[in-house]
Structures are given as structure tokens and as C-alpha cells.
Design an enzyme around this catalytic site. Structure first.
Site, PDB file in Angstrom:
ATOM      1  N   HIS A  93       0.873  -1.170   0.000  1.00  0.00           N
ATOM      2  CA  HIS A  93       0.000   0.000   0.000  1.00  0.00           C
ATOM      3  C   HIS A  93       0.913   1.223   0.000  1.00  0.00           C
ATOM      4  O   HIS A  93       2.149   1.083   0.054  1.00  0.00           O
ATOM      5  CB  HIS A  93      -0.956  -0.009   1.202  1.00  0.00           C
ATOM      6  CG  HIS A  93      -0.301   0.075   2.526  1.00  0.00           C
ATOM      7  ND1 HIS A  93       0.546  -0.910   3.014  1.00  0.00           N
ATOM      8  CD2 HIS A  93      -0.342   1.025   3.501  1.00  0.00           C
ATOM      9  CE1 HIS A  93       0.977  -0.566   4.218  1.00  0.00           C
ATOM     10  NE2 HIS A  93       0.463   0.599   4.533  1.00  0.00           N
ATOM     11  N   HIS A  95       1.199   3.924   2.118  1.00  0.00           N
ATOM     12  CA  HIS A  95       1.596   4.656   3.319  1.00  0.00           C
ATOM     13  C   HIS A  95       3.093   4.947   3.240  1.00  0.00           C
ATOM     14  O   HIS A  95       3.883   4.118   2.772  1.00  0.00           O
ATOM     15  CB  HIS A  95       1.302   3.840   4.574  1.00  0.00           C
ATOM     16  CG  HIS A  95       0.020   4.208   5.244  1.00  0.00           C
ATOM     17  ND1 HIS A  95      -0.728   3.300   5.971  1.00  0.00           N
ATOM     18  CD2 HIS A  95      -0.666   5.386   5.317  1.00  0.00           C
ATOM     19  CE1 HIS A  95      -1.812   3.909   6.462  1.00  0.00           C
ATOM     20  NE2 HIS A  95      -1.785   5.169   6.076  1.00  0.00           N
ATOM     21  N   ASP A  97       5.650   4.970   5.232  1.00  0.00           N
ATOM     22  CA  ASP A  97       6.682   4.104   5.797  1.00  0.00           C
ATOM     23  C   ASP A  97       6.955   2.876   4.946  1.00  0.00           C
ATOM     24  O   ASP A  97       7.960   2.192   5.147  1.00  0.00           O
ATOM     25  CB  ASP A  97       6.334   3.700   7.240  1.00  0.00           C
ATOM     26  CG  ASP A  97       5.001   3.007   7.377  1.00  0.00           C
ATOM     27  OD1 ASP A  97       4.013   3.485   6.783  1.00  0.00           O
ATOM     28  OD2 ASP A  97       4.921   1.979   8.087  1.00  0.00           O
ATOM     29  N   HIS A  98       6.089   2.605   3.971  1.00  0.00           N
ATOM     30  CA  HIS A  98       6.284   1.448   3.090  1.00  0.00           C
ATOM     31  C   HIS A  98       6.860   1.821   1.728  1.00  0.00           C
ATOM     32  O   HIS A  98       7.183   0.925   0.944  1.00  0.00           O
ATOM     33  CB  HIS A  98       4.956   0.723   2.890  1.00  0.00           C
ATOM     34  CG  HIS A  98       4.466   0.044   4.134  1.00  0.00           C
ATOM     35  ND1 HIS A  98       4.518  -1.330   4.324  1.00  0.00           N
ATOM     36  CD2 HIS A  98       3.930   0.559   5.275  1.00  0.00           C
ATOM     37  CE1 HIS A  98       4.027  -1.626   5.512  1.00  0.00           C
ATOM     38  NE2 HIS A  98       3.669  -0.499   6.111  1.00  0.00           N
ATOM     39  N   HIS A 184      -7.049  -2.672   5.832  1.00  0.00           N
ATOM     40  CA  HIS A 184      -6.114  -1.792   6.523  1.00  0.00           C
ATOM     41  C   HIS A 184      -6.781  -0.435   6.741  1.00  0.00           C
ATOM     42  O   HIS A 184      -6.437   0.570   6.118  1.00  0.00           O
ATOM     43  CB  HIS A 184      -4.831  -1.648   5.702  1.00  0.00           C
ATOM     44  CG  HIS A 184      -3.754  -0.846   6.377  1.00  0.00           C
ATOM     45  ND1 HIS A 184      -3.474  -0.950   7.727  1.00  0.00           N
ATOM     46  CD2 HIS A 184      -2.875   0.083   5.893  1.00  0.00           C
ATOM     47  CE1 HIS A 184      -2.487  -0.137   8.041  1.00  0.00           C
ATOM     48  NE2 HIS A 184      -2.110   0.515   6.953  1.00  0.00           N
ATOM     49  N   ASP A 207       0.378  -4.479   5.804  1.00  0.00           N
ATOM     50  CA  ASP A 207      -0.321  -3.920   6.961  1.00  0.00           C
ATOM     51  C   ASP A 207      -1.781  -4.336   6.891  1.00  0.00           C
ATOM     52  O   ASP A 207      -2.465  -4.087   5.882  1.00  0.00           O
ATOM     53  CB  ASP A 207      -0.229  -2.397   6.958  1.00  0.00           C
ATOM     54  CG  ASP A 207       1.070  -1.899   7.548  1.00  0.00           C
ATOM     55  OD1 ASP A 207       1.964  -2.733   7.816  1.00  0.00           O
ATOM     56  OD2 ASP A 207       1.213  -0.680   7.747  1.00  0.00           O
ATOM     57  N   HIS A 271       7.147  -5.331  11.343  1.00  0.00           N
ATOM     58  CA  HIS A 271       6.357  -4.097  11.495  1.00  0.00           C
ATOM     59  C   HIS A 271       5.777  -4.079  12.910  1.00  0.00           C
ATOM     60  O   HIS A 271       4.570  -3.984  13.120  1.00  0.00           O
ATOM     61  CB  HIS A 271       5.244  -4.057  10.449  1.00  0.00           C
ATOM     62  CG  HIS A 271       4.602  -2.705  10.289  1.00  0.00           C
ATOM     63  ND1 HIS A 271       3.628  -2.255  11.149  1.00  0.00           N
ATOM     64  CD2 HIS A 271       4.759  -1.726   9.373  1.00  0.00           C
ATOM     65  CE1 HIS A 271       3.216  -1.053  10.758  1.00  0.00           C
ATOM     66  NE2 HIS A 271       3.901  -0.706   9.688  1.00  0.00           N
TER      67      HIS A 271
END
Length: 303
Positions: A93, A95, A97-98, A184, A207, A271
Site C-alpha cells: 500500500h 503509506h 513508511d512502506h 487496513h 499492513d 512491522h
């Protein structure tokens, strides 16, 4: 040479490539980043790689992932993870942080690539890729129009494949990657991945809140790499954060229940949202409800 055929009705992407016989090939799972949006000097952003037949399939590209990949290549001898050797990246996805090292991966030493990077992921991936081109427009111009010898001046570009729901498949020789939708919070689409090689089945959750679908998909898998949130840490957060995380992530007791149903040969915790609780207690919490083999992953672990 890679040939791509996209069948819209079946939502299948088939990648055909000639591979030399690999009589002794084995599959390794390399954890490149185990972190979260909470900055941690010991943990890069979320990323994992499945290595088979000297080919790396990278899942997510959190901040610091490229440096970890270089470490894996130079210190652990996993040459497939040298940035210019990575040909496939899959995003769960979008986000931050990914994805913070997505542009880093595409841009690192691109003029030494023998093949372009191919990226797969949710709707919005092309726009994000275009942003990378815009961010480095001057750099690209200087490298391609100046004195620097560049054999393939378009290899800074990424071959993008984006999807608005799960159910699509990538076939690369003996390796099959199946994408499935995960819950998510309000993030849609968000994907998990099932990777099947001749000797292993690996499932990467991305996530996700608790999902019986993942339990079914991961049933009997060799390795299940799953995100987790520590319940002791969660209980200390303000109520609105508890509600948010409850709709977006999997608690330790929920993951224990999921793993008990799936019975993977190895459960890998990543994570790891633990907040004020000791990170090691996350493993203890899972083990209270699950008696299978489970490990708390660190960056550069290999399974």
C-alpha cells in the site's frame, strides 16, 4: 528478455523469462526492514525479499531498505539484492513508511542497470512514480545530456503495473506471486502477497487488521511474515489511537489465533508496533496463544 501479457478479465499478469536449470536452487526470505512509522535507529522501514534462483522479489520499500539491501549483498553475499540487480518490487500500500525508499531504489546507480525496475502495486503507484521523475528531473537531465557515459538512458524509468483490487498474479519462470486484498483501515486498496517457488510457500501480510482470509491463504505455508501490534503497548495509548490501530493492525492475541488456524511452519513477526512496551514482549504475547514456531524479526534476518 521479459515479455508481459496482461489479461484484464482474469486480472492476471504473466511474465515469461528464460531461466537456466536450477537443480540446487533454494528459496530464502530476507527481512530488509522491520520498522514502523515510529523512527527507530535499529530498524529500517518495512521491506522483505524472497530470493530464488539468484532473483530477488522485494516487497515494500520503507525508508532505509536500499541500505539494508546493499548490506545484504556486500556483507551476506546475497548478490541478488544489490540495487541494480533488483528487477521486481511489489508494494502492499502507499503509506509513507512502506514507500519512502521506492524512489531511492529506482534511482540508485540506474545507469548501471541491465534491465529496468518493474513495480507492482495499488492504484496511485504511477502518480508516485511520476513524482520521482519530477523530483530528480534535473539529475536525470545532467546524467543523460552531459558527459556521463550512459548506455541505456531510459533505465531510470520504472515499468509500473497498478491495480485497484487484489486477485492479480505475476508469473516469473518458476515463481508465482499472488496478490490479495487485506483490510487496513480506510486504505484501499491494500495488498498482501503469496509467493510460491518450487521449494517454498511464503505469505507476506502487509499492513492489515485481523483477517481470516490471510489465515486461509497462509494455511500450511513455509513462512508467514506478518505485522503485529503489542497489546500492552496499545493499551497505554489514547482511546482514539486504540480505535485506529484496532481497525488497521493485528494485535498479538489476534495473530496468535490466526497462526493457530493457519499453522505455518514459521511465523515471522515484523512491522512491530510496541510503543512503550519492550519489543521482546511482543513475541511473548504471541506465544501465550500460539505454540508454533515464531520469531521476532530483526533487519537482515534470513529464513
Amino acid at each position: 528478455m521479459i515479455k508481459l501479457r496482461h489479461f484484464v478479465s482474469a486480472m492476471v499478469l504473466v511474465t515469461s523469462t528464460w531461466l537456466a536449470p536450477a537443480a540446487l536452487a533454494q528459496t530464502d526470505v530476507v527481512i530488509l526492514g522491520t520498522g514502523t512509522p515510529v523512527p527507530d535507529a535499529e530498524r529500517a522501514g518495512p521491506s522483505a525479499a524472497v530470493i530464488y534462483n539468484d532473483q530477488a522479489y522485494v516487497f515494500d520499500a520503507g525508508g532505509g531498505m536500499v541500505q539494508r539491501a546493499i548490506e545484504a549483498a556486500q556483507k551476506k553475499g546475497i548478490k541478488a539484492l544489490y540495487p541494480t540487480n533488483i528487477r521486481h518490487v511489489f508494494l502492499t500500500h502507499l503509506h509513507s513508511d512502506h514507500v519512502l525508499d521506492y524512489a531511492e531504489l529506482a534511482a540508485t546507480y540506474w545507469w548501471r542497470r541491465t534491465e529496468q525496475l518493474t513495480a507492482y502495486g495499488p492504484t496511485g503507484l504511477q502518480a508516485m512514480t511520476d513524482g520521482y521523475y519530477a523530483m530528480l528531473a534535473r539529475d536525470i537531465e545532467l546524467r543523460t545530456d552531459g558527459h556521463q557515459p550512459v548506455e541505456n538512458p531510459t533505465f531510470y524509468q520504472v515499468k509500473v503495473n497498478e491495480y485497484n483490487e487484489g486477485g492479480w498474479v505475476v508469473q516469473d519462470g518458476d515463481v508465482t506471486i499472488e496478490a490479495f486484498s487485506v483490510p487496513h483501515g480506510s486504505i484501499e486498496p491494500a495488498f498482501g502477497y503469496k509467493i510460491t517457488t518450487p521449494d517454498k510457500v511464503v505469505v507476506i501480510s502487509g499492513d492489515t487488521a485481523y483477517s481470516e482470509k490471510i489465515a486461509e491463504i497462509a494455511k500450511g505455508a513455509d513462512v508467514l511474515v506478518h505485522e503485529v501490534i503489542n497489546e500492552a503497548g496499545l493499551s497505554k495509548l489514547p482511546e482514539f489511537w486504540q480505535r485506529y490501530h484496532g481497525s488497521s493492525h493485528t494485535t498479538t492475541s489476534e495473530l496468535a489465533r490466526l497462526a493457530s488456524a493457519a499453522q505455518p511452519k514459521l511465523l515471522v513477526l515484523t512491522h512491530i508496533l510496541h510503543y512503550g512496551a519492550p519489543i521482546e514482549s511482543t513475541l511473548t504475547e504471541v506465544q501465550q496463544g500460539y505454540d508454533g514456531k515464531v520469531v521476532l524479526a530483526n533487519d537482515l534476518d534470513v529464513f
